[in-house]
Design a protein around this motif. Structure first.
Motif, PDB file in Angstrom:
ATOM      1  N   LEU A  42       0.830  -1.205   0.000  1.00 36.51           N
ATOM      2  CA  LEU A  42       0.000   0.000   0.000  1.00 36.51           C
ATOM      3  C   LEU A  42       0.864   1.255   0.000  1.00 36.51           C
ATOM      4  N   SER A  43       1.904   1.242   0.805  1.00 35.69           N
ATOM      5  CA  SER A  43       2.801   2.400   0.877  1.00 35.69           C
ATOM      6  C   SER A  43       3.476   2.666  -0.460  1.00 35.69           C
ATOM      7  N   ARG A  44       3.892   1.611  -1.151  1.00 29.74           N
ATOM      8  CA  ARG A  44       4.521   1.801  -2.468  1.00 29.74           C
ATOM      9  C   ARG A  44       3.533   2.378  -3.468  1.00 29.74           C
ATOM     10  N   ILE A  45       2.298   1.875  -3.444  1.00 32.26           N
ATOM     11  CA  ILE A  45       1.266   2.395  -4.351  1.00 32.26           C
ATOM     12  C   ILE A  45       1.059   3.890  -4.092  1.00 32.26           C
ATOM     13  N   LEU A  46       0.944   4.250  -2.829  1.00 29.88           N
ATOM     14  CA  LEU A  46       0.706   5.651  -2.478  1.00 29.88           C
ATOM     15  C   LEU A  46       1.883   6.533  -2.853  1.00 29.88           C
ATOM     16  N   ASN A  47       3.078   6.039  -2.663  1.00 29.05           N
ATOM     17  CA  ASN A  47       4.267   6.836  -2.982  1.00 29.05           C
ATOM     18  C   ASN A  47       4.468   7.004  -4.479  1.00 29.05           C
ATOM     19  N   ILE A  48       4.205   5.962  -5.259  1.00 30.48           N
ATOM     20  CA  ILE A  48       4.457   6.024  -6.698  1.00 30.48           C
ATOM     21  C   ILE A  48       3.251   6.580  -7.455  1.00 30.48           C
ATOM     22  N   ILE A  49       2.117   5.905  -7.369  1.00 28.24           N
ATOM     23  CA  ILE A  49       0.933   6.329  -8.132  1.00 28.24           C
ATOM     24  C   ILE A  49       0.315   7.588  -7.524  1.00 28.24           C
ATOM     25  N   GLY A  50       0.282   7.643  -6.186  1.00 30.78           N
ATOM     26  CA  GLY A  50      -0.327   8.788  -5.511  1.00 30.78           C
ATOM     27  C   GLY A  50       0.634   9.929  -5.275  1.00 30.78           C
ATOM     28  N   ASN A  51       1.858   9.801  -5.761  1.00 35.05           N
ATOM     29  CA  ASN A  51       2.879  10.856  -5.612  1.00 35.05           C
ATOM     30  C   ASN A  51       3.103  11.270  -4.154  1.00 35.05           C
ATOM     31  N   PRO A  55      -2.731  10.143   2.205  1.00 31.71           N
ATOM     32  CA  PRO A  55      -2.394   9.374   3.403  1.00 31.71           C
ATOM     33  C   PRO A  55      -3.007   7.969   3.348  1.00 31.71           C
ATOM     34  N   LEU A  56      -2.385   7.051   4.035  1.00 34.52           N
ATOM     35  CA  LEU A  56      -2.833   5.656   4.028  1.00 34.52           C
ATOM     36  C   LEU A  56      -4.277   5.532   4.482  1.00 34.52           C
TER      37      LEU A  56
END
Length: 87
Positions: A42-51, A55-56
């Motif tokens: 989830l953190s990777r998705i948020l960091n990459i796709i969600g820039n 927040p989680l």
């Protein structure tokens, strides 16, 4: 939910469905535990796709909202089967 509504939800982009901020306040949230492997994913998705802008807790809220929209009727049916009225 009808099949057409499910198809319409599936047509939306992933980001427009799940990577949007919520109005809920962090202080009112309850703590939940997530498997470490899911948390990392989830953190990777948020960091990459969600820039890194989402927040989680907002991402999980969007996922749960979608889940209940898709399966709400099924959940209610199963709940009603298991929760018989007293009278």
């Amino acid at each position: 939910m009808e099949k057409n509504n499910r198809k319409q939800m599936a047509k939306r982009s992933y980001g427009s469905q799940f990577l949007k901020k919520q109005t809920i306040e962090r202080r009112s949230d309850k703590a939940i535990y997530v498997r470490e492997e899911y948390h990392e994913r989830l953190s990777r998705i948020l960091n990459i796709i969600g820039n890194g802008n989402i927040p989680l807790y907002a991402y999980l809220d969007n996922i749960l909202k979608h889940h209940f929209e898709l399966f709400g009727e099924d959940i209610i049916k199963d709940y009603d089967k298991m929760n018989k009225p007293l009278f």
